[in-house]
Design an enzyme around this catalytic site. Structure first.
Site, PDB file in Angstrom:
ATOM      1  N   HIS A 198       3.929  -5.282   2.365  1.00 13.31           N
ATOM      2  CA  HIS A 198       3.125  -6.390   1.840  1.00 13.31           C
ATOM      3  C   HIS A 198       3.251  -6.398   0.314  1.00 13.31           C
ATOM      4  O   HIS A 198       3.661  -5.420  -0.299  1.00 13.31           O
ATOM      5  CB  HIS A 198       1.641  -6.237   2.242  1.00 13.31           C
TER       6      HIS A 198
ATOM      7  N   HIS B 128       3.317   3.527  -9.076  1.00 11.49           N
ATOM      8  CA  HIS B 128       1.924   3.111  -9.349  1.00 11.49           C
ATOM      9  C   HIS B 128       1.441   3.735 -10.670  1.00 11.49           C
ATOM     10  O   HIS B 128       0.851   3.065 -11.521  1.00 11.49           O
ATOM     11  CB  HIS B 128       0.999   3.609  -8.231  1.00 11.49           C
TER      12      HIS B 128
ATOM     13  N   GLY C 169      -7.632   4.842   1.111  1.00 14.30           N
ATOM     14  CA  GLY C 169      -7.316   3.428   1.303  1.00 14.30           C
ATOM     15  C   GLY C 169      -7.409   3.036   2.768  1.00 14.30           C
ATOM     16  O   GLY C 169      -8.018   2.015   3.118  1.00 14.30           O
TER      17      GLY C 169
HETATM   18 FE   LIG Z   1       0.801   1.573  -2.834  1.00 11.02          FE
END
Ligand SMILES: [Fe+2]
Length: 576
Positions: A11, A130, A180
């Site tokens: 995604h 990230h 998450g």
């Molecule tokens: Fe990620």
């Protein structure tokens, strides 16, 4: 040196271009292919746009940086499947397929973008991408860095220390102990899409009492060091990823059946949401404290999907021990395109010079001639206005809901005054009006305020700057009555501070509204309707205008009014 950053994941595919260390363009594929989150899509349109924005052709690309490394975590994936045999066999298969896919990304990019043979491909581990996106975009040359998402190749939480042009690992927590996915599993339990509903749970949490907190302490057990563990009996994602619900039957045994209503969930679910949010914050505080203890630095950078939890961010900023916090504005996976490119520029090529992020207006823009051509082609009536900010401010004072389209599109999930829907925050019913007539979304979800930076302390506590709308803070006592449409049920707001430097036209609009009303704050929500990505082109803005309850649209310097008879959703001309 031209580095094309690519995130091609399950995604949030995206691309960016870094030229001689400077980020010149970035865009999510979903904005261009118009499929929300662009699942599994190679960011071809995004990459082509970035090359065009940088004034180069594929021949000029020196390096393509990808945000996954095929070799990271493969062994752990297979071991996990073996330990959980036979149920996790699907995971093992997924892991092998995933890595083959990562390996194929380079060949696919070369073929589809027609890159020359001299272009190098570099795979950057996902959490390093990230971390680099946060650290190298931040204004700090030394900082602790916290990455929390669902999972990368296998890590779920990573702690780093950023020094100069390098990132050093401090600690890692691996899948399946994922904060998450913990939050996503509850998101699905509440009836939302686990990939696109986490912010709804954050909104729900404000309505609840965390009376299940003790139970949640067992589900997320905080351990010494940088460690925490999930009680995996409550989850399925580690066994049958993608094939069943993310929560297990045990979750239903303990908390009851999953929520049947997403419009306004029962109090029971609101209380669970409040408990889930509180436990997530407990775990984040624990990680932040450990990171501070290990690094002894005053600065913290954050990225990963969980860093979009603005309620937690606000508390982290307020409680310390870090003095300064920078959250990368595109913290979910799309931001990994930036991180991969910046990691190559700084850490692999060892460039020392820094170019901190100044704003996120990095996407496509359209000049007046293009916009007017679109309007004429569709035989639309419009006015040319020389002072769009002032006109918008006047319309807002009249109670109009205004579509506001200017300049380059924002990169990241938040509309920050270039692709925004605006309204008067003083009108208590405005939230319900926009929810029902424009956004078609759940009634419990709050709207955010944009405030001019110089007046933000008058209305909000502990501001400390929130230019990317990633921090929830308390509305000052008494001010909630002045801006009820952007004050959440618990007296907080997801704040967006606007400076003249970052967005002069939008700053002028809010200032003008403030001069007319005494309140230099506007309601700001993204320019889209439920289920669609934020608009990118003038044509999409016009279509959204006619298919929703927007009263007026300002595209660059063109003003469109909706005739009264058309002022309802669904009455939309065919656009060409
Ligand atoms: Fe990620």
């Amino acid at each position: 040196m031209n580095i094309l950053g690519v995130h091609w994941g399950e995604h949030d595919s995206a691309a960016c271009l870094v030229q001689d260390g400077r980020l010149v363009a970035a865009v999510e594929e979903e904005r261009l292919n118009r499929i929300k989150h662009a699942p599994f899509a190679f960011p071809l349109r995004a990459a082509r746009y970035c090359l065009e924005a940088g004034g180069i052709t594929p021949e000029d690309v020196d390096i393509v940086a990808f945000s996954f490394a095929p070799s990271v975590g493969l062994g752990r994936g297979i071991l996990h499947a073996a330990r959980n045999f036979p149920k996790a066999n699907f995971i093992a298969l997924t892991e092998v397929v995933r890595r083959a896919w990562y390996l194929a990304q380079s060949a696919f990019a070369r073929y589809s973008l027609k890159l020359p043979a001299r272009t190098r491909s570099i795979y950057v581990p996902h959490h390093l991408a990230h971390a680099a996106s946060a650290f190298f975009c931040s204004p700090f040359d030394k900082a602790a860095v916290l990455v929390v998402d669902g999972m990368g190749e296998w890590p779920a939480t990573s702690l780093y220390q950023g020094l100069g042009n390098q990132l050093h690992s401090v600690a890692t927590v691996n899948f399946p102990h994922s904060l998450g996915f913990f939050y996503s599993a509850f998101t699905e339990y509440f009836g939302f899409d686990p990939f696109d509903g986490e912010y709804k749970v954050m909104g729900m949490a404000a309505y609840g009492e965390p009376r299940f907190h003790e139970r949640l302490c067992d589900i997320v057990e905080i351990l010494n060091g940088a460690n925490y563990r999930l009680d995996l009996r409550y989850f399925n994602f580690h066994r049958e990823y993608g094939r069943t619900t993310w929560y297990s039957p045990h979750m239903v045994d303990v908390f009851g059946p999953a929520s049947a209503s997403t419009q306004m969930p029962e109090q029971h679910y609101l209380d669970i949401a409040a408990s889930v949010q509180q436990r997530l914050e407990d775990a984040l505080f624990h990680l932040v404290d450990y990171l501070h203890q290990q690094t002894q630095l005053p600065n913290l950078c954050m990225a990963g999907g969980v860093a979009l939890n603005s309620a937690a961010n606000g508390k982290i900023a307020q409680r310390g021990p870090f003095e300064r916090l920078f959250v990368q504005p595109a913290s979910s996976d799309s931001g990994c395109a930036l991180g991969a490119a910046l990691y190559v520029h700084h850490s692999i090529l060892k460039n020392e010079s820094r170019d901190p992020l100044r704003d996120v207006y990095l996407g496509p823009e359209y000049d007046s001639d293009e916009i007017e051509a679109d309007l004429r082609r569709n035989l639309l009536n419009y006015e040319i206005v020389e002072n769009p900010s002032e006109i918008a401010a006047v319309l807002l004072t009249e109670g109009k809901i205004v579509g506001w389209f200017q300049g380059r599109m924002e990169f990241g999930p938040r509309a920050l005054g270039n692709r925004s829907i605006l309204a008067d925050p003083r009108q208590a019913d405005m939230k319900d009006r926009i929810n029902a007539a424009v956004k078609f979304r759940e009634p419990f979800r709050p709207f955010a305020p944009s405030v001019i930076e110089e007046k933000s302390d008058d209305y909000f506590e502990n501001v400390g700057g929130s230019p990317y709308m990633l921090r929830v803070t308390q509305v000052r006592p008494g001010m909630d009555e002045r801006i009820p449409a952007v004050t959440h049920v618990n007296g907080t707001a997801r704040l967006h501070t606007v400076s003249h430097e970052s967005n002069p036209l939008y700053h002028e609009l809010i200032q003008c509204f403030g001069e007319k009303t005494g309140v230099p704050v506007v309601l700001n929500t993204s320019f889209n309707v439920r289920g669609e990505p934020i608009v990118c082109t003038p044509k999409e803005a016009i279509a959204c205008f006619f298919s929703s309850g927007l009263d007026a649209l300002i595209l660059d310097r063109f003003l469109l009014h909706k005739p009264a008879r058309d002022n309802a959703a669904g009455d939309r001309p065919g656009l060409s």
